[in-house]
Design a protein around this motif. Structure first.
Motif, PDB file in Angstrom:
ATOM      1  N   ILE A 174       0.108  -0.853  -2.913  1.00  0.00           N
ATOM      2  CA  ILE A 174      -0.977  -0.396  -2.148  1.00  0.00           C
ATOM      3  C   ILE A 174      -1.265   1.012  -2.446  1.00  0.00           C
ATOM      4  N   ASN A 175      -2.542   1.112  -3.008  1.00  0.00           N
ATOM      5  CA  ASN A 175      -2.887   2.367  -3.219  1.00  0.00           C
ATOM      6  C   ASN A 175      -3.547   3.117  -2.129  1.00  0.00           C
ATOM      7  N   ILE A 176      -2.641   4.205  -1.852  1.00  0.00           N
ATOM      8  CA  ILE A 176      -3.161   5.211  -0.819  1.00  0.00           C
ATOM      9  C   ILE A 176      -3.214   6.608  -1.325  1.00  0.00           C
ATOM     10  N   SER A 177      -3.299   6.575  -2.727  1.00  0.00           N
ATOM     11  CA  SER A 177      -3.131   8.231  -3.299  1.00  0.00           C
ATOM     12  C   SER A 177      -4.230   8.417  -4.119  1.00  0.00           C
ATOM     13  N   SER A 204       5.476 -12.047  -1.043  1.00  0.00           N
ATOM     14  CA  SER A 204       5.301 -11.133  -2.095  1.00  0.00           C
ATOM     15  C   SER A 204       5.730  -9.628  -2.051  1.00  0.00           C
ATOM     16  N   PRO A 205       6.477  -9.250  -3.058  1.00  0.00           N
ATOM     17  CA  PRO A 205       6.864  -7.848  -3.266  1.00  0.00           C
ATOM     18  C   PRO A 205       5.908  -6.789  -2.847  1.00  0.00           C
ATOM     19  N   VAL A 206       5.973  -5.721  -2.160  1.00  0.00           N
ATOM     20  CA  VAL A 206       4.869  -4.980  -1.852  1.00  0.00           C
ATOM     21  C   VAL A 206       5.392  -3.376  -1.939  1.00  0.00           C
ATOM     22  N   LEU A 207       4.730  -2.767  -2.851  1.00  0.00           N
ATOM     23  CA  LEU A 207       5.040  -1.114  -3.097  1.00  0.00           C
ATOM     24  C   LEU A 207       3.762  -0.355  -2.622  1.00  0.00           C
ATOM     25  N   LEU A 208       4.609   0.806  -2.428  1.00  0.00           N
ATOM     26  CA  LEU A 208       3.334   2.022  -2.003  1.00  0.00           C
ATOM     27  C   LEU A 208       3.396   2.789  -3.035  1.00  0.00           C
ATOM     28  N   LYS A 209       2.036   3.294  -3.584  1.00  0.00           N
ATOM     29  CA  LYS A 209       1.961   4.399  -4.429  1.00  0.00           C
ATOM     30  C   LYS A 209       1.253   5.703  -3.860  1.00  0.00           C
ATOM     31  N   LEU A 210       2.206   6.714  -4.334  1.00  0.00           N
ATOM     32  CA  LEU A 210       2.011   7.875  -3.546  1.00  0.00           C
ATOM     33  C   LEU A 210       1.513   8.965  -4.667  1.00  0.00           C
ATOM     34  N   ALA A 211       0.761   9.985  -4.138  1.00  0.00           N
ATOM     35  CA  ALA A 211       0.192  10.986  -4.837  1.00  0.00           C
ATOM     36  C   ALA A 211       1.187  12.132  -4.952  1.00  0.00           C
ATOM     37  N   PRO A 212       1.137  12.923  -6.094  1.00  0.00           N
ATOM     38  CA  PRO A 212       1.914  13.989  -6.458  1.00  0.00           C
ATOM     39  C   PRO A 212       1.653  15.477  -5.547  1.00  0.00           C
ATOM     40  N   ASP A 213       0.710  15.219  -4.778  1.00  0.00           N
ATOM     41  CA  ASP A 213       0.253  16.196  -4.123  1.00  0.00           C
ATOM     42  C   ASP A 213       0.789  16.504  -2.781  1.00  0.00           C
ATOM     43  N   LEU A 227      12.721   2.778   3.474  1.00  0.00           N
ATOM     44  CA  LEU A 227      13.897   2.093   3.521  1.00  0.00           C
ATOM     45  C   LEU A 227      14.182   1.400   4.935  1.00  0.00           C
ATOM     46  N   SER A 228      13.744   1.760   5.728  1.00  0.00           N
ATOM     47  CA  SER A 228      13.782   0.865   6.912  1.00  0.00           C
ATOM     48  C   SER A 228      12.852   0.007   7.177  1.00  0.00           C
ATOM     49  N   GLU A 229      11.833  -0.218   6.456  1.00  0.00           N
ATOM     50  CA  GLU A 229      11.138  -1.174   6.673  1.00  0.00           C
ATOM     51  C   GLU A 229      11.109  -2.481   5.866  1.00  0.00           C
ATOM     52  N   ASP A 230      11.618  -3.499   6.264  1.00  0.00           N
ATOM     53  CA  ASP A 230      11.838  -4.782   5.506  1.00  0.00           C
ATOM     54  C   ASP A 230      10.603  -5.213   4.656  1.00  0.00           C
ATOM     55  N   CYS A 231       9.572  -4.917   5.282  1.00  0.00           N
ATOM     56  CA  CYS A 231       8.337  -5.520   4.538  1.00  0.00           C
ATOM     57  C   CYS A 231       7.938  -4.815   3.318  1.00  0.00           C
ATOM     58  N   LEU A 232       8.546  -3.605   2.998  1.00  0.00           N
ATOM     59  CA  LEU A 232       8.268  -2.887   1.803  1.00  0.00           C
ATOM     60  C   LEU A 232       9.232  -2.944   0.932  1.00  0.00           C
ATOM     61  N   SER A 233       9.191  -3.214  -0.635  1.00  0.00           N
ATOM     62  CA  SER A 233       9.838  -3.252  -1.622  1.00  0.00           C
ATOM     63  C   SER A 233      10.119  -2.116  -2.365  1.00  0.00           C
ATOM     64  N   GLY A 234       9.292  -1.018  -2.079  1.00  0.00           N
ATOM     65  CA  GLY A 234       9.615   0.206  -3.014  1.00  0.00           C
ATOM     66  C   GLY A 234       8.262   0.932  -3.109  1.00  0.00           C
ATOM     67  N   LEU A 235       8.277   2.050  -4.424  1.00  0.00           N
ATOM     68  CA  LEU A 235       7.340   2.816  -4.270  1.00  0.00           C
ATOM     69  C   LEU A 235       7.046   3.010  -5.776  1.00  0.00           C
ATOM     70  N   VAL A 236       5.824   3.389  -6.099  1.00  0.00           N
ATOM     71  CA  VAL A 236       5.437   3.757  -7.230  1.00  0.00           C
ATOM     72  C   VAL A 236       4.746   5.346  -7.292  1.00  0.00           C
ATOM     73  N   LEU A 237       5.668   6.062  -8.228  1.00  0.00           N
ATOM     74  CA  LEU A 237       5.622   7.499  -7.883  1.00  0.00           C
ATOM     75  C   LEU A 237       5.339   7.889  -9.385  1.00  0.00           C
ATOM     76  N   VAL A 238       4.164   8.429  -9.666  1.00  0.00           N
ATOM     77  CA  VAL A 238       3.026   9.050  -8.655  1.00  0.00           C
ATOM     78  C   VAL A 238       1.732   8.854  -9.475  1.00  0.00           C
ATOM     79  N   ASN A 239       0.553   8.931  -8.492  1.00  0.00           N
ATOM     80  CA  ASN A 239      -0.840   8.651  -9.041  1.00  0.00           C
ATOM     81  C   ASN A 239      -1.184  10.125  -9.668  1.00  0.00           C
ATOM     82  N   THR A 240      -2.219  10.384 -10.043  1.00  0.00           N
ATOM     83  CA  THR A 240      -3.062  11.532 -10.773  1.00  0.00           C
ATOM     84  C   THR A 240      -2.975  12.758  -9.594  1.00  0.00           C
ATOM     85  N   SER A 241      -2.946  13.844 -10.029  1.00  0.00           N
ATOM     86  CA  SER A 241      -2.771  15.090  -9.301  1.00  0.00           C
ATOM     87  C   SER A 241      -4.151  15.887  -9.327  1.00  0.00           C
TER      88      SER A 241
END
Ligand code: FMN
Length: 326
Positions: A174-177, A204-213, A227-241
């Motif tokens: 999920i690109n929110i960054s 499906s596994p779902v990861l969030l992509k975060l910004a370095p800013d 960590l607490s939400e079962d629906c999320l499988s992890g993170l993509v760190l990081v997007n462009t700055s």
């Protein structure tokens, strides 16, 4: 031969060079998969929270934004990538920001202001279904919202992408960054992420992509939530700055490549301290050698992605990293 093509591409306007590179990869893909039929197989089993697993050929993946239309991922597998993040795709087709929208900056970095130039979900899904027959390695879809969608309706754009692509990809990012779509980065809030969790697919596994800013406290808050939400499988760190491109005098766009490395490492280390191996971390940002890829792995990234250093160093770097990364 490849080094000559690479040198020539680096002399061209960067957006034209990108189009030519994608065309060449398309041709390569045609000959490799249709004639030689060498389909890479996944041997490395990665367990993803919520009882998923990915079978990769290596821990190195192509980051989002290179194969925006999901049309050359089989070629990328042939070059040695173990998985590919395709997209960002938006529900409706949109042209993105007007050119020029990508610049080369020293040292071997890029600033881009594409703003989700997207073929839209319908064609994107057709491409995935078509090309996946040629490739058995994991394909993650990076999804975003249309520029014309107001922030209060953003959730429905993500929901449309999830519904349309469910069952056709091995996971979602999920690109929110991205710094290039107005208002998008404000979605990096616990409120939006909680709302998002209500519409995430179970299959499906779902990861969030975060910004370095984002601030360290926001990063930590989001990590606790993941960590607490079962629906999320992890993170993509990081997007462009955006911060780093601003420092270099760009009034728009986000910076990628080596100057991003120290921040991506810092984010990964901090995320690992909270996630404690219970969720997946995909590390991306400024990796330009095998040593840096290994350093990122050792700091807590389960998988590594690159984009900018592939542009500057070409397929040789991919072979080196993917064959030796532990
Ligand atoms: C030209 C270009 C286009 C990009 N497009 C996207 C995109 O559509 N979606 C996304 O999530 N990230 C996008 N990114 C960010 C990359 O996926 C990656 O997070 C970032 O470039 C840092 O990695 P790197 O230093 O290895 O390039 C783009 C990066 C570049 C250079």
């Amino acid at each position: 031969m490849i080094s000559v093509i690479q040198l020539l591409l680096l002399k061209l306007n960067p957006e034209i060079a990108h189009h030519i590179a994608v065309r060449l990869l398309s041709l390569y893909q045609f000959f490799k998969t249709k004639i030689l039929r060498q389909i890479p197989q996944g041997v490395l089993l990665i367990k993803v929270p919520r009882h998923f697993e990915w079978k990769l050929s290596s821990r190195l993946g192509m980051a989002a934004g290179f194969d925006k239309q999901a049309q050359v991922f089989p070629a990328l597998f042939h070059l040695g990538f173990g998985f590919v993040e395709v997209g960002t795709v938006t529900p409706l087709p949109q042209p993105g920001n007007p050119p020029p929208r990508i610049w080369r900056v020293a040292p071997q970095a890029l600033v881009n202001h594409f703003g989700f130039n997207s073929i839209g979900l319908e064609v994107f899904k057709k491409n995935i279904r078509h090309y996946r027959r040629q490739a058995r390695l994991p394909v993650l879809a990076n999804i975003g919202k249309n520029k014309s969608t107001p922030a209060e309706n953003a959730l429905s754009d993500y929901e449309s992408c999830l519904k349309a692509l469910e069952g056709n990809v091995d996971g979602f990012v999920i690109n929110i960054s991205s710094p290039n779509t107005p208002g998008l980065r404000e979605l990096q809030s616990t409120e939006f992420i909680r709302a998002l969790c209500k519409v995430l697919p179970l299959s499906s596994p779902v990861l969030l992509k975060l910004a370095p800013d984002i601030s360290i406290s926001t990063l930590q808050e989001i990590c606790e939530l993941v960590l607490s939400e079962d629906c999320l499988s992890g993170l993509v760190l990081v997007n462009t700055s955006r911060e780093l491109s601003e420092k270099r005098g760009f009034s728009q766009g986000g910076l990628s490549g080596p100057p991003l490395f120290s921040t991506s490492m810092d984010f990964i280390e901090r995320a690992r301290q909270i996630l404690l191996g219970k969720k997946i971390i995909i590390g991306v940002g400024g990796v330009s050698s095998l040593e840096e890829a290994q350093q990122m792995r050792d700091s807590g990234a389960d998988l590594i992605e690159i984009y900018t250093s592939f542009i500057y160093q070409g397929p040789k770097l991919i072979k080196t990293i993917s064959s030796r990364l532990q």
